[in-house]
Scaffold this motif. Structure first.
Motif, PDB file in Angstrom:
ATOM      1  N   GLU A 144     -12.802  30.755  18.056  1.00  0.00           N
ATOM      2  CA  GLU A 144     -12.658  31.077  19.476  1.00  0.00           C
ATOM      3  C   GLU A 144     -13.106  32.516  19.703  1.00  0.00           C
ATOM      4  N   ALA A 145     -13.524  32.778  20.922  1.00  0.00           N
ATOM      5  CA  ALA A 145     -14.125  34.082  21.199  1.00  0.00           C
ATOM      6  C   ALA A 145     -13.085  35.141  21.549  1.00  0.00           C
ATOM      7  N   SER A 146     -12.189  35.416  20.649  1.00  0.00           N
ATOM      8  CA  SER A 146     -11.164  36.436  20.892  1.00  0.00           C
ATOM      9  C   SER A 146     -11.599  37.783  20.327  1.00  0.00           C
ATOM     10  N   PRO A 147     -10.994  38.862  20.803  1.00  0.00           N
ATOM     11  CA  PRO A 147     -11.333  40.172  20.253  1.00  0.00           C
ATOM     12  C   PRO A 147     -11.215  40.255  18.731  1.00  0.00           C
ATOM     13  N   PRO A 148     -10.165  39.739  18.132  1.00  0.00           N
ATOM     14  CA  PRO A 148     -10.116  39.819  16.667  1.00  0.00           C
ATOM     15  C   PRO A 148     -11.299  39.119  16.005  1.00  0.00           C
ATOM     16  N   ALA A 152     -14.077  40.833  13.633  1.00  0.00           N
ATOM     17  CA  ALA A 152     -14.350  40.292  12.307  1.00  0.00           C
ATOM     18  C   ALA A 152     -15.835  39.985  12.138  1.00  0.00           C
ATOM     19  N   LEU A 153     -16.416  39.392  13.157  1.00  0.00           N
ATOM     20  CA  LEU A 153     -17.828  39.029  13.043  1.00  0.00           C
ATOM     21  C   LEU A 153     -18.723  40.260  12.981  1.00  0.00           C
TER      22      LEU A 153
ATOM     23  N   GLU B 169     -13.353  53.003  17.735  1.00  0.00           N
ATOM     24  CA  GLU B 169     -13.893  52.941  19.090  1.00  0.00           C
ATOM     25  C   GLU B 169     -13.186  51.915  19.971  1.00  0.00           C
ATOM     26  N   ARG B 170     -12.788  50.799  19.364  1.00  0.00           N
ATOM     27  CA  ARG B 170     -12.285  49.724  20.211  1.00  0.00           C
ATOM     28  C   ARG B 170     -10.856  49.276  19.932  1.00  0.00           C
ATOM     29  N   ARG B 171     -10.371  49.560  18.751  1.00  0.00           N
ATOM     30  CA  ARG B 171      -8.988  49.193  18.430  1.00  0.00           C
ATOM     31  C   ARG B 171      -8.690  47.732  18.709  1.00  0.00           C
ATOM     32  N   GLU B 172      -9.570  46.867  18.276  1.00  0.00           N
ATOM     33  CA  GLU B 172      -9.348  45.453  18.555  1.00  0.00           C
ATOM     34  C   GLU B 172      -8.319  44.821  17.623  1.00  0.00           C
TER      35      GLU B 172
END
Lengths: 207, 207
Positions: A144-148, A152-153, B169-172
């Motif tokens: 899924e397109a989540s920030p984590p 990671a990608l 930069e983003r703290r994801e």
DNA sequence: ACTTTGAATTGAATTCAATTCAATTTTCTG
DNA sequence: CAGAAAATTGAATTGAATTCAATTCAAAGT
């Protein structure tokens, strides 16, 4: 005149492109600072001034060379939508390594720009990475397109870039194993980024 | 005169170091090309010429600033030999992120070669990576020092670098999760580089 | 205290390369 | 062919890096 413009512009574009290809070669041999405008002009067999006709500045020329390489790379790793997700991923990586091998100098130039450099070059690289990440997310249903996942990608891409660069220089791993490393890393990184078991099903399903 | 020499040289070194710290700050704000020798001299409150007394050239000054940051980083991630291997690894990563957070600007400078990245800067970075890889191999008993493992570890470091840079930069991701990602990636990458089951025991033992 | 010595420091002079630009040639179109 | 637009040139300009000869300063030996 419409045709004139068009023809002229087409010829101009071709020339521009030749110059960018030359730039790719020059800048991957020697560093930006070591190459003068005169060197470039001489290598291209044109005058100093004409370079400024085609490019804003020396830096602009460099920047565009990098952009040119980045576009090539992104385009050349596109894969047929007919493949199953995992096969498609492998195909993309194979195409990536093809590019790396065939255009080693251009690839090195791209990454030697470094992780940042001047803001414009950084933006180009970031854009290329983002395009690849977006493609992976689009193609891999289990991510899924989540920030984590994005974090990671992006990290995974750095791994791919770094190992690919090493690979053309040292060949410490056979090509197939390298792809296996990328695949294994992709899943374990995405999984770890989401938290313990979120992707467990998908990850073990692929084995 | 012996003492004079020594004192003088010690004072000189201190000054040099102050200048390098200034360089770290300046170069992480604006790019190498955007900063002139005069800017640097003005910021340091000294004359143009004096800078050439301490450093070979503008580029030399930049290079030494990078080296200074690299040494700091490598030194600050050293860990007590008393810890168990895995705990030690985590401690090292925590120290790494501490450095990244505290000296974000210096860290960014480090990973940004500079336009066209000259060979010397590249060598400094390579050296820092190699030092860290060597340390990991020395400390992790289950990783034999083979070429595939080296390739894997160097790749892993690129992952760490890239994600760390993104992180500031983003703290994801929360810090702890980032470390988990690094740990998970380390094992899966090393394992995949060696071949299917070579590290399986060690990898599952850690869980 | 005094001289010697070498490092620290300066800024003017030099050098080198990027950039600009007015002039010239080539190329296309009507 | 005329005439406009684009391509092309190289001389002139500019701006920044580097060099260097001269000066100040601080410490050591006498």
């Amino acid at each position: 005149m419409a045709r004139a413009r068009k023809n002229a512009s087409k010829a101009g574009d071709r020339r521009r492109e030749q110059l960018l290809e030359l730039g790719l070669r020059l800048f991957s041999d020697r560093s930006f600072a070591d190459i003068s405008i005169d060197d470039i002009a001489a290598a291209a067999g044109i005058s100093r001034g004409l370079l400024y006709h085609y490019f804003r500045s020396k830096r602009g020329f460099y920047t565009e060379s990098v952009r040119y390489a980045a576009d090539q790379l992104v385009a050349s790793t596109d894969t047929p939508a007919t493949l199953e997700p995992e096969a498609r991923m492998r195909a993309g990586l194979a195409a990536y390594l093809d590019y790396v091998e065939r255009y080693a100098a251009a690839y090195a130039l791209l990454l030697r720009g470094g992780l940042g450099v001047d803001p414009e070059v950084a933006a180009i690289l970031e854009g290329a990475r983002e395009a690849i990440v977006a493609r992976i997310v689009r193609e891999a249903p289990e991510l899924e397109a989540s920030p984590p996942v994005h974090a990671a990608l992006r990290g995974w891409i750095h791994l791919v870039e770094g190992m690919s660069l090493d690979w053309i220089e040292r060949r410490e791993l056979p090509r197939e194993r390298l792809i296996e490393v990328f695949m294994a890393a992709l899943w374990s990184i995405a999984e770890a980024a989401l938290g313990d078991l979120a992707l467990a099903g998908a990850a073990s399903a692929r084995t």
